[in-house]
Design a protein around this motif. Structure first.
Motif, mmCIF file in Angstrom:
data_model
loop_
_atom_site.group_PDB
_atom_site.id
_atom_site.type_symbol
_atom_site.label_atom_id
_atom_site.label_comp_id
_atom_site.label_asym_id
_atom_site.label_seq_id
_atom_site.Cartn_x
_atom_site.Cartn_y
_atom_site.Cartn_z
ATOM 1 N N THR A 273 81.476 64.564 44.715
ATOM 2 C CA THR A 273 81.915 64.464 46.110
ATOM 3 C C THR A 273 82.649 63.163 46.355
ATOM 4 O OG1 THR A 273 80.045 65.823 46.841
ATOM 5 C CG2 THR A 273 81.109 64.429 48.498
ATOM 6 N N ILE A 274 82.118 62.065 45.798
ATOM 7 C CA ILE A 274 82.749 60.758 45.991
ATOM 8 C C ILE A 274 84.132 60.728 45.352
ATOM 9 C CG2 ILE A 274 82.567 58.307 45.414
ATOM 10 C CD1 ILE A 274 79.484 58.722 45.575
ATOM 11 N N ALA A 275 84.263 61.313 44.164
ATOM 12 C CA ALA A 275 85.576 61.370 43.499
ATOM 13 C C ALA A 275 86.564 62.164 44.343
ATOM 14 C CB ALA A 275 85.422 61.993 42.114
ATOM 15 N N SER A 276 86.105 63.259 44.932
ATOM 16 C CA SER A 276 86.980 64.067 45.778
ATOM 17 C C SER A 276 87.408 63.298 47.026
ATOM 18 C CB SER A 276 86.263 65.360 46.164
ATOM 19 O OG SER A 276 87.058 66.144 47.030
ATOM 20 N N ASP B 183 90.059 60.753 46.107
ATOM 21 C CA ASP B 183 91.368 61.397 45.956
ATOM 22 C C ASP B 183 91.971 61.707 47.323
ATOM 23 O OD1 ASP B 183 91.151 61.304 43.223
ATOM 24 O OD2 ASP B 183 90.362 63.349 43.031
ATOM 25 N N ARG B 184 91.148 62.121 48.238
ATOM 26 C CA ARG B 184 91.628 62.527 49.562
ATOM 27 C C ARG B 184 92.026 61.339 50.431
ATOM 28 N NH1 ARG B 184 87.675 65.672 53.823
ATOM 29 N NH2 ARG B 184 88.934 65.392 55.693
ATOM 30 N N LEU B 185 91.244 60.258 50.367
ATOM 31 C CA LEU B 185 91.482 59.124 51.263
ATOM 32 C C LEU B 185 92.354 58.041 50.632
ATOM 33 C CD1 LEU B 185 87.884 58.792 52.771
ATOM 34 C CD2 LEU B 185 89.897 59.834 53.823
ATOM 35 N N GLY B 186 92.448 58.027 49.330
ATOM 36 C CA GLY B 186 93.351 57.082 48.662
ATOM 37 C C GLY B 186 93.016 55.635 48.950
ATOM 38 N N ASP B 187 94.057 54.860 49.327
ATOM 39 C CA ASP B 187 93.889 53.430 49.559
ATOM 40 C C ASP B 187 93.062 53.112 50.804
ATOM 41 O OD1 ASP B 187 95.373 52.912 47.337
ATOM 42 O OD2 ASP B 187 97.272 52.635 48.427
ATOM 43 N N ARG B 188 92.748 54.130 51.593
ATOM 44 C CA ARG B 188 91.948 53.862 52.803
ATOM 45 C C ARG B 188 90.471 53.675 52.484
ATOM 46 N NH1 ARG B 188 92.942 58.564 56.896
ATOM 47 N NH2 ARG B 188 93.024 59.800 54.963
ATOM 48 N N LEU C 169 80.217 63.985 55.202
ATOM 49 C CA LEU C 169 80.407 62.599 54.775
ATOM 50 C C LEU C 169 81.785 62.101 55.168
ATOM 51 C CD1 LEU C 169 78.758 60.477 53.267
ATOM 52 C CD2 LEU C 169 79.754 61.278 51.134
ATOM 53 N N SER C 170 82.769 62.965 55.085
ATOM 54 C CA SER C 170 84.130 62.591 55.477
ATOM 55 C C SER C 170 84.210 62.294 56.968
ATOM 56 C CB SER C 170 85.101 63.712 55.103
ATOM 57 O OG SER C 170 86.390 63.445 55.592
ATOM 58 N N ASP C 171 83.566 63.134 57.795
ATOM 59 C CA ASP C 171 83.556 62.880 59.247
ATOM 60 C C ASP C 171 82.959 61.514 59.551
ATOM 61 O OD1 ASP C 171 84.735 65.265 59.843
ATOM 62 O OD2 ASP C 171 82.880 66.297 60.397
ATOM 63 N N ALA C 172 81.883 61.185 58.836
ATOM 64 C CA ALA C 172 81.240 59.895 59.072
ATOM 65 C C ALA C 172 82.148 58.740 58.647
ATOM 66 C CB ALA C 172 79.914 59.834 58.314
ATOM 67 N N MET C 173 82.827 58.899 57.517
ATOM 68 C CA MET C 173 83.684 57.830 57.023
ATOM 69 C C MET C 173 84.927 57.645 57.888
ATOM 70 S SD MET C 173 83.283 58.637 52.958
ATOM 71 C CE MET C 173 84.398 57.350 52.416
ATOM 72 N N LEU C 174 85.446 58.755 58.399
ATOM 73 C CA LEU C 174 86.638 58.670 59.252
ATOM 74 C C LEU C 174 86.297 58.280 60.674
ATOM 75 C CD1 LEU C 174 88.564 61.799 57.948
ATOM 76 C CD2 LEU C 174 89.109 59.396 57.515
#
Length: 602
Positions: free
Chosen positions: A47-50, A53-58, A164-169
């Motif tokens: 999941t973290i690797a994905s 890849d999705r968020l890149g430099d962010r 996890l993405s919602d939380a990070m964004l």
């Protein structure tokens, strides 16, 4: 009063120390405490690797070690990763996480041979680094792996990529929830919110909108059914209705303390019980000694109470200057104090009694007892019958908030569940659902699976514990501030105090002097007679500081004053005296505790 552990990462990410993957100026930082032998960490790595890849430099990713307990392979894998150079670390990390479905001795040997990780001179450094990560994991309350922190804030949500993405964004819903949890995890939060509500009530009462503010709380709210009408002022709905939630929480806390808490053991309970009894009797006697005869003598119950939220908030704000054992002592004494306040209100401040309604209330208690004895573990039936109990007690002439305490006594507890069995059941359900991959992705788990998981979730907590967890926060962060808004407002002027100096003196002396005097003397007598033992963690001077803080009466003192003084003028003066006494008691207690040393500091 339970305090939630801090949710902030400590220490924060250090560019010179931590293993960081990603740009240093990335707006999103994900820190993981994990173990190479943990199957959940190995699954989460995908999941973290994905996400990377999705968020890149962010996004930047930080890994800290928390090897599985009593697992030699997990510990050696962590030390092996630390034997690598900073440039090699992430290659070792990926190999250890993904080389095989389960970490094995062969994996360690293969990675070590492939990357030449056999330099003995760095092994001590590696052990020290893993030890340090384990220490910070304990300090951050990490009990399972993986545990994530997003931008320094602990994340306890699901580990799936979407959540996890919602939380990070930082979606709006997640930000609101995270901010609320951060505030609740701050020890003094309940006391601070109560203070804000009190100051707001005082400011509004003494502003140009003061008359409108007072009139607002006198507006009637009720309902009509045919020819039958029931209504009360907003203030009465708060004091008789909403405050029942507070008394329900108090009742549940009392039940917990006397069954599995600090009052369950007779030796550990003796000191706070003795202190609380002394802290109730002496202030009441001092009030009767100083107060004028006549109707005002009814206020002897006002200086008996302790406001736990304010007292504990001040103790928490002093941090390590106050031993944890002293906080436990004061909280336990406040619980006993609440029992006394409840009995005083029920016995001495009741209105005209109506036997018929009280008999109906007794009938509802029989029904609650039957439900409890029949092992009915749904909370809803108890709440519905509790509403009937509240109405009967209110109509019977006793104070309606007594219904909250009585209801708490019948909310059932349960023996602790067999977590291993529940875990196996949940795993079996989820594995079976995973076999229907495409269908589950489109429609989610099946209804039978969701129902079974709901039952498992319900079994994790007893109804009493679940209700306390949910109602406790509502009591601290909603009920008590609303109570303060409705009751703490008073017009501050010299005319209000005219002719009522003895009342002010009696209340202030009872809270500021009588409360600590009674608490300290009763504690000394209990220890000298061998009834109780005083923990070595705090000194008598520190106990005296806690006794001074117990003079912060506020919530319960205001509540009892409202029952004791039907005259608006007397009640207004009592409020001023309670506020002044609570301020003095808080200041004196803080000064004593701030300058007192623990026996361990000597």
């Amino acid at each position: 009063m339970l305090l939630i552990p801090s949710r902030r990462l400590d220490p924060p990410v250090d560019e010179t120390r931590d293993h960081i993957l990603g740009a240093s100026d990335a707006p999103i930082t994900l820190v993981e405490y994990g173990s190479y032998a943990c199957p959940h960490c190995r699954a989460a790595s995908e999941t973290i690797a994905s996400l990377r890849d999705r968020l890149g430099d962010r996004m930047r990713y930080v890994f800290r070690h928390r090897p599985l307990a009593n697992n030699d392979l997990a510990r050696r894998a962590a030390e092996m990763a630390e034997c690598a150079t900073r440039e090699q670390f992430w290659k070792v990390h990926v190999e250890l996480m993904a080389r095989s479905p389960t970490l094995t001795e062969d994996d360690l040997a293969a990675v070590k041979a492939e990357l030449y990780l056999d330099a003995p001179e760095v092994s001590e450094r590696a052990r020290a680094r893993v030890d340090e990560d384990e220490r910070t994991a304990r300090a951050n309350g990490v009990t399972l792996t993986p545990t994530f922190f997003i931008n320094g804030r602990r994340y306890d949500g699901p580990w799936d990529e979407a959540t996890l993405s919602d939380a990070m964004l930082g979606t709006l819903g997640h930000r609101v929830r995270a901010t609320a949890l951060d505030f609740a995890s701050w020890g003094p939060s309940a006391g601070v919110l109560l203070l804000v509500a009190t100051v707001l009530a005082l400011v509004l009462s003494n502003s140009p909108v003061g008359d409108a503010f007072a009139e607002f709380w006198h507006r009637e709210l009720g309902f009509v059914v045919d020819a039958w009408h029931f209504g009360m002022s907003l203030r009465h709905w708060v004091n008789d209705g909403l405050l029942t939630i507070f008394f329900l929480v108090v009742g549940l806390e009392i039940k917990r303390e006397f069954t599995v808490g600090h009052l369950a053991n007779s030796r550990s309970a003796a000191l706070p019980i003795a202190a609380a009894v002394g802290g109730m009797i002496v202030p009441a006697l001092m009030y009767l000694l100083l107060s004028p005869a006549g109707p005002l003598a009814r206020g002897w119950g006002v200086p008996m109470a302790t406001d736990t939220a304010f007292a504990v908030a001040l103790i928490v704000m002093m941090g390590r200057r106050v031993p944890l054992e002293l906080r436990v002592f004061l909280t336990a004494a406040a619980i006993v104090d609440d029992i006394g306040a409840i009995l005083v209100v029920a016995v001495f401040y009741a209105a005209d009694l109506h036997i018929g309604y009280l008999a109906a209330a007794a009938g509802t208690l029989v029904v609650l007892a039957f439900l409890n004895r029949s092992h009915v573990y749904l909370v809803l039936p108890y709440i519905l019958i509790g509403v009937v109990l509240w109405a009967c007690i209110h109509a019977g002439g006793l104070h309606a908030t007594l219904a909250g305490v009585l209801l708490a006594l019948f909310i059932p507890t349960r023996p602790p569940p067999n977590l291993h069995t529940l875990m196996m059941q949940a795993d079996a359900i989820l594995l079976e659902e995973a076999k229907h991959g495409g269908e589950v992705l489109r429609h989610g788990p099946s209804l039978p699976a969701l129902n079974a998981l709901d039952f498992i979730h319900d079994r994790l907590e007893s109804p009493a514990d679940r209700l306390l967890r949910r109602a406790g926060a509502r009591s601290s962060y909603f009920v008590l501030p609303i109570f303060a808004l409705a009751n703490a407002g008073v017009v501050l002027s010299g005319d209000v105090l005219a002719g009522r100096g003895p009342l002010v003196l009696a209340i202030m002396a009872g809270l500021v002097l009588g409360k600590p005097l009674g608490l300290i003397v009763a504690s000394m007598v209990a220890v000298r007679t061998g009834i109780a033992d005083k923990p070595e963690a705090y000194s008598w001077r520190q106990l005296a500081g806690a006794g001074a803080l117990a003079g912060i009466g506020f919530t319960m003192s205001l509540f009892i004053a409202g029952q004791a003084f039907p005259s608006a003028g007397d009640f207004a003066v009592a409020k001023i005296a309670i506020l002044a006494a609570s301020l003095c008691a808080g200041t004196i207690g803080t000064i004593i505790l701030w300058n007192a040393k623990s026996p361990t500091d000597a």
